[in-house]
Motif scaffolding. Structure first.
Motif, short mmCIF file in Angstrom:
data_model
loop_
_atom_site.label_atom_id
_atom_site.label_comp_id
_atom_site.label_asym_id
_atom_site.label_seq_id
_atom_site.Cartn_x
_atom_site.Cartn_y
_atom_site.Cartn_z
N ASN A 14 0.84 -1.19 0.00
CA ASN A 14 0.00 0.00 0.00
C ASN A 14 0.88 1.25 0.00
OD1 ASN A 14 -2.51 1.20 -0.11
ND2 ASN A 14 -2.78 1.28 2.08
N PRO A 15 1.33 1.73 -1.15
CA PRO A 15 0.94 1.30 -2.50
C PRO A 15 1.64 0.01 -2.91
CG PRO A 15 2.47 3.13 -2.66
CD PRO A 15 2.21 2.92 -1.20
N GLY A 16 1.05 -0.62 -3.92
CA GLY A 16 1.59 -1.85 -4.49
C GLY A 16 0.81 -2.20 -5.73
N HIS A 17 1.05 -3.41 -6.23
CA HIS A 17 0.28 -3.87 -7.39
C HIS A 17 -1.20 -3.80 -7.02
CE1 HIS A 17 3.69 -5.27 -9.73
NE2 HIS A 17 4.20 -5.75 -8.61
N ALA A 18 -2.01 -3.26 -7.92
CA ALA A 18 -3.41 -3.01 -7.58
C ALA A 18 -4.34 -3.37 -8.73
CB ALA A 18 -3.61 -1.54 -7.18
N SER A 19 -5.59 -3.63 -8.37
CA SER A 19 -6.62 -3.99 -9.35
C SER A 19 -7.98 -3.63 -8.78
CB SER A 19 -6.56 -5.48 -9.66
OG SER A 19 -6.82 -6.22 -8.48
N TYR A 20 -8.99 -3.79 -9.63
CA TYR A 20 -10.36 -3.57 -9.18
C TYR A 20 -11.26 -4.64 -9.78
CZ TYR A 20 -11.41 -1.67 -13.80
OH TYR A 20 -11.58 -1.52 -15.14
N GLY A 21 -12.43 -4.76 -9.19
CA GLY A 21 -13.46 -5.64 -9.74
C GLY A 21 -14.82 -5.05 -9.46
N PHE A 22 -15.77 -5.32 -10.37
CA PHE A 22 -17.15 -4.90 -10.11
C PHE A 22 -18.11 -5.80 -10.87
CE2 PHE A 22 -16.10 -2.17 -13.79
CZ PHE A 22 -17.21 -2.36 -14.61
N THR A 23 -19.32 -5.87 -10.34
CA THR A 23 -20.41 -6.57 -11.01
C THR A 23 -21.58 -5.60 -11.14
OG1 THR A 23 -21.43 -7.41 -8.98
CG2 THR A 23 -19.75 -8.81 -10.02
N ILE A 24 -22.37 -5.81 -12.18
CA ILE A 24 -23.59 -5.04 -12.38
C ILE A 24 -24.71 -6.04 -12.63
CG2 ILE A 24 -24.81 -3.31 -13.77
CD1 ILE A 24 -22.00 -2.21 -14.52
N SER A 25 -25.76 -5.94 -11.82
CA SER A 25 -26.91 -6.83 -11.95
C SER A 25 -28.18 -6.00 -12.05
CB SER A 25 -27.01 -7.75 -10.73
OG SER A 25 -25.84 -8.52 -10.59
N ASP A 26 -29.26 -6.65 -12.48
CA ASP A 26 -30.55 -5.96 -12.51
C ASP A 26 -31.30 -6.24 -11.21
OD1 ASP A 26 -31.68 -8.52 -12.77
OD2 ASP A 26 -32.23 -8.23 -14.87
N ARG A 27 -32.52 -5.74 -11.11
CA ARG A 27 -33.29 -5.87 -9.86
C ARG A 27 -33.61 -7.31 -9.51
NH1 ARG A 27 -37.19 -2.45 -8.89
NH2 ARG A 27 -36.77 -1.01 -10.56
N SER A 28 -33.62 -8.21 -10.49
CA SER A 28 -33.89 -9.62 -10.21
C SER A 28 -32.59 -10.40 -9.95
CB SER A 28 -34.69 -10.26 -11.34
OG SER A 28 -33.92 -10.26 -12.53
N ASP A 29 -31.49 -9.68 -9.77
CA ASP A 29 -30.18 -10.25 -9.47
C ASP A 29 -29.55 -10.99 -10.65
OD1 ASP A 29 -28.17 -10.22 -7.57
OD2 ASP A 29 -28.65 -12.22 -6.83
N LYS A 30 -30.02 -10.69 -11.86
CA LYS A 30 -29.41 -11.26 -13.06
C LYS A 30 -28.14 -10.49 -13.38
CE LYS A 30 -30.02 -11.78 -18.01
NZ LYS A 30 -30.72 -11.23 -19.15
N LEU A 31 -27.02 -11.19 -13.49
CA LEU A 31 -25.75 -10.55 -13.81
C LEU A 31 -25.78 -10.00 -15.23
CD1 LEU A 31 -22.84 -9.92 -12.89
CD2 LEU A 31 -22.18 -12.11 -13.93
N LEU A 32 -25.52 -8.70 -15.35
CA LEU A 32 -25.51 -8.04 -16.66
C LEU A 32 -24.08 -7.84 -17.18
CD1 LEU A 32 -28.17 -5.29 -15.91
CD2 LEU A 32 -28.53 -7.49 -17.08
N TYR A 33 -23.14 -7.63 -16.25
CA TYR A 33 -21.76 -7.37 -16.65
C TYR A 33 -20.87 -7.53 -15.43
CZ TYR A 33 -17.72 -5.01 -18.72
OH TYR A 33 -16.48 -4.72 -19.20
N GLU A 34 -19.63 -7.96 -15.70
CA GLU A 34 -18.62 -8.01 -14.63
C GLU A 34 -17.28 -7.67 -15.25
OE1 GLU A 34 -18.75 -12.00 -13.08
OE2 GLU A 34 -17.49 -12.78 -14.69
N GLU A 35 -16.41 -7.11 -14.41
CA GLU A 35 -15.10 -6.71 -14.91
C GLU A 35 -14.10 -6.74 -13.78
OE1 GLU A 35 -14.87 -3.38 -17.75
OE2 GLU A 35 -13.44 -2.48 -16.35
N GLY A 36 -12.89 -7.16 -14.09
CA GLY A 36 -11.76 -7.10 -13.17
C GLY A 36 -10.55 -6.70 -13.97
N ARG A 37 -9.80 -5.71 -13.50
CA ARG A 37 -8.64 -5.22 -14.25
C ARG A 37 -7.50 -4.84 -13.32
NH1 ARG A 37 -11.14 -2.72 -19.12
NH2 ARG A 37 -11.70 -4.62 -20.23
N TYR A 38 -6.32 -5.07 -13.80
CA TYR A 38 -5.10 -4.63 -13.13
C TYR A 38 -4.89 -3.16 -13.48
CZ TYR A 38 -0.11 -4.37 -12.03
OH TYR A 38 1.12 -4.02 -11.50
N ILE A 39 -4.47 -2.34 -12.50
CA ILE A 39 -4.30 -0.90 -12.75
C ILE A 39 -2.87 -0.41 -12.50
CG2 ILE A 39 -6.72 -0.31 -12.42
CD1 ILE A 39 -6.00 0.67 -9.59
#
Length: 138
Positions: A14-39
């Motif tokens: 901290n600081p160091g190698h870093a990344s992020y992740g996120f998911t996007i779902s609709d109201r019925s919990d259906k996954l619409l998109y997900e992403e994970g990337r190194y920054i």
């Protein structure tokens, strides 16, 4: 249209190698998109905010013209409290990222920010760590 976002950032050092992740779902919990990337090299807080920023950028690009109701969940209490305006942002290097997040949030009609325990944020956490592992192990 209701969208539910889960975000997480990871940093090894901290600081160091870093990344992020996120998911996007609709109201019925259906996954619409997900992403994970190194920054690259960043602090954990930068990784956490980058996850939020990238999720909102994706939503604007994909759903920008639609009427949206957005709920964002993160396991970083600091991020949630700062984005909700309850905590001040003292770190100068975070202010530009937060300003971009706030502008996108306004353009999208507002975002409700909520804190969740790590145990409820496993998929975003997994995406961030997979991205980090892939970068570090080649």
């Amino acid at each position: 249209m209701k969208l539910i976002i889960y975000t997480d950032g990871a940093s090894r050092g901290n600081p160091g190698h870093a990344s992020y992740g996120f998911t996007i779902s609709d109201r019925s919990d259906k996954l619409l998109y997900e992403e994970g990337r190194y920054i690259g090299t960043a602090t954990n807080n930068v990784a956490e905010y980058t996850a939020v920023l990238q999720a909102l950028k994706y939503i604007k690009k994909r759903y920008g013209e639609k009427q949206l109701e957005i709920e964002l969940y993160a396991d970083s209490k600091l991020v949630v409290e700062q984005l909700s305006g309850r905590y001040k942002i003292k770190s100068v290097h975070l202010k530009p990222i937060v300003e971009r997040i706030r502008m996108l949030s306004l353009e999208l009609g507002g975002v409700i920010h909520s804190h969740v325990p790590r145990s409820k944020n496993t998929e975003a956490d997994r995406l961030a760590n997979v991205a980090l592992d892939q970068e570090l192990t080649g």
